[in-house]
Scaffold this active site. Sequence first.
Site, PDB file in Angstrom:
ATOM      1  N   GLN A 193      35.930  34.415  36.772  1.00 39.72           N
ATOM      2  CA  GLN A 193      36.974  33.993  35.817  1.00 39.72           C
ATOM      3  C   GLN A 193      37.544  32.623  36.144  1.00 39.72           C
ATOM      4  O   GLN A 193      38.229  32.017  35.343  1.00 39.72           O
ATOM      5  CB  GLN A 193      38.129  35.012  35.823  1.00 39.72           C
ATOM      6  N   ARG A 194      37.303  32.164  37.373  1.00 35.34           N
ATOM      7  CA  ARG A 194      37.848  30.863  37.783  1.00 35.34           C
ATOM      8  C   ARG A 194      36.778  29.792  37.832  1.00 35.34           C
ATOM      9  O   ARG A 194      37.079  28.629  38.129  1.00 35.34           O
ATOM     10  CB  ARG A 194      38.493  30.989  39.164  1.00 35.34           C
ATOM     11  N   ASP A 197      46.162  32.903  35.758  1.00 36.45           N
ATOM     12  CA  ASP A 197      47.052  34.055  35.566  1.00 36.45           C
ATOM     13  C   ASP A 197      48.082  33.855  34.445  1.00 36.45           C
ATOM     14  O   ASP A 197      48.659  34.825  33.965  1.00 36.45           O
ATOM     15  CB  ASP A 197      47.829  34.364  36.865  1.00 36.45           C
ATOM     16  N   ARG A 202      31.937  53.804  34.689  1.00 31.80           N
ATOM     17  CA  ARG A 202      31.524  52.710  35.575  1.00 31.80           C
ATOM     18  C   ARG A 202      32.597  51.632  35.559  1.00 31.80           C
ATOM     19  O   ARG A 202      33.244  51.413  34.530  1.00 31.80           O
ATOM     20  CB  ARG A 202      30.220  52.074  35.084  1.00 31.80           C
TER      21      ARG A 202
HETATM   22  O1  F6P Z   1      46.031  33.182  41.139  1.00 28.18           O
HETATM   23  C1  F6P Z   1      44.698  33.125  40.761  1.00 28.18           C
HETATM   24  C2  F6P Z   1      43.925  34.284  41.330  1.00 28.18           C
HETATM   25  O2  F6P Z   1      42.591  34.182  40.903  1.00 28.18           O
HETATM   26  C3  F6P Z   1      44.492  35.655  40.992  1.00 28.18           C
HETATM   27  O3  F6P Z   1      44.206  36.067  39.682  1.00 28.18           O
HETATM   28  C4  F6P Z   1      43.857  36.499  42.074  1.00 28.18           C
HETATM   29  O4  F6P Z   1      44.622  37.645  42.316  1.00 28.18           O
HETATM   30  C5  F6P Z   1      43.850  35.576  43.259  1.00 28.18           C
HETATM   31  O5  F6P Z   1      43.949  34.252  42.749  1.00 28.18           O
HETATM   32  C6  F6P Z   1      42.624  35.674  44.131  1.00 28.18           C
HETATM   33  O6  F6P Z   1      42.800  34.870  45.247  1.00 28.18           O
HETATM   34  P1  F6P Z   1      41.618  34.450  46.238  1.00 28.18           P
HETATM   35  O7  F6P Z   1      40.851  33.331  45.584  1.00 28.18           O
HETATM   36  O8  F6P Z   1      42.320  34.014  47.465  1.00 28.18           O
HETATM   37  O9  F6P Z   1      40.751  35.654  46.421  1.00 28.18           O
END
Ligand code: F6P
Length: 363
Positions: free
Chosen positions: A289-290, A142, A281
């Site tokens: 993204q993670r 973030d 859409r």
């Molecule tokens: O803080 C990182 C993040 O990926 C945010 O961008 C997102 O809102 C949140 O965590 C999602 O959390 P979780 O993995 O608990 O769904």
Amino acid sequence: MVKHSRIAILTGGGDCPGLNAAIRAVTKKAILEYGLEVIGIEDGYEGVVHGHNRRLQYDDVSGIITLGGTILGTSNIANPYRYNTIGGDEPEFKDISQQAIININSLRIDCLVCVGGDGTLSIASRLFKDGVPIVGIPKTIDNDVRGTDITIGFDSAVSIATEAIDRAHTTAQSHHRIMIVEVMGRNAGWIALYSGIAGGGDVILIPEIPYEPDVIADKVRERNKRGKRFTIVVVAEGAMPKSGDIVVKRVVKDGTNPVRLGGVGFALASQLEEITGIEARAIVIGHLQRGGAPTPFDRILATRLGTRAVDMIRREKYGYMVGVKDGLLTEVPLEVVIEGPKKIPLNDPLIQSARSLGTCFGD
Ligand code: F6P
């Protein structure tokens, strides 16, 4: 007591690419340069509470710079100051920080390195005030941690989001559609702003600038008039209309930050379709993204921050976090993170640049 013989490290909060590069940097430098023993605490503060940890040797961290996730595991729920002692649907929160501190002390460490976002680092700041020597390293896709220009994981997330926007572009063009790409970021628009600009988004919607659907519809119509029969909208999950609310996906009852955002893209797609009569859409790229390997930038950032953290331990600069200011490393008191998330200033030069290219922010 012999000082500087053993340290511990944990990763807390949501995972992100680059955590392993940070664990590697801290561990290798601590072992090679200072002959320290390194303990890896498992699953963030969950491992502190339950005493789950293991020794990290050189070989445990060798070859992990390219790996996504965290070899230590993480938790974005566990908080020793507000710990759910029951679990399930009816949580009962207790302050079990004294037990957590006893567990940390029993490790006989000189310092605990906490790699985390604002949640993890706020807890770290409290633990420091309660007597635990701590050094912080900021991470989160973030990029909303105060006291640093950039966090580990942000660049990787922007790169993944940009690729998604590029792909949305070609299919939007073929079908003459409005394509909305929803990105993460919680209540800050950093991922949306950076990926939106990199991906050439026509509309970028961020929590810092509430939007009006009619303004976006005007932009779509204006593009159509110019022969551009498609529009790319990049929306942050925390963006909201001027008259309306943020879209909540779920509430994680025992979470440090219980609200999980998501879904604004779908709501906006139906609205724009209704106003313009043009097919729309929405794509939510979510946790992609993670995931996966960190970008070279994040690997380097994690290496810079991790090695500086070990130097700070050497100097006993506890209660501080290593950050980046104007490209240089800085050491900032951990308590700055308590002031809340770092949002995009409305006069950010990137917003100005994008506006000067005709990008619409929905206002
Ligand atoms: O803080 C990182 C993040 O990926 C945010 O961008 C997102 O809102 C949140 O965590 C999602 O959390 P979780 O993995 O608990 O769904």
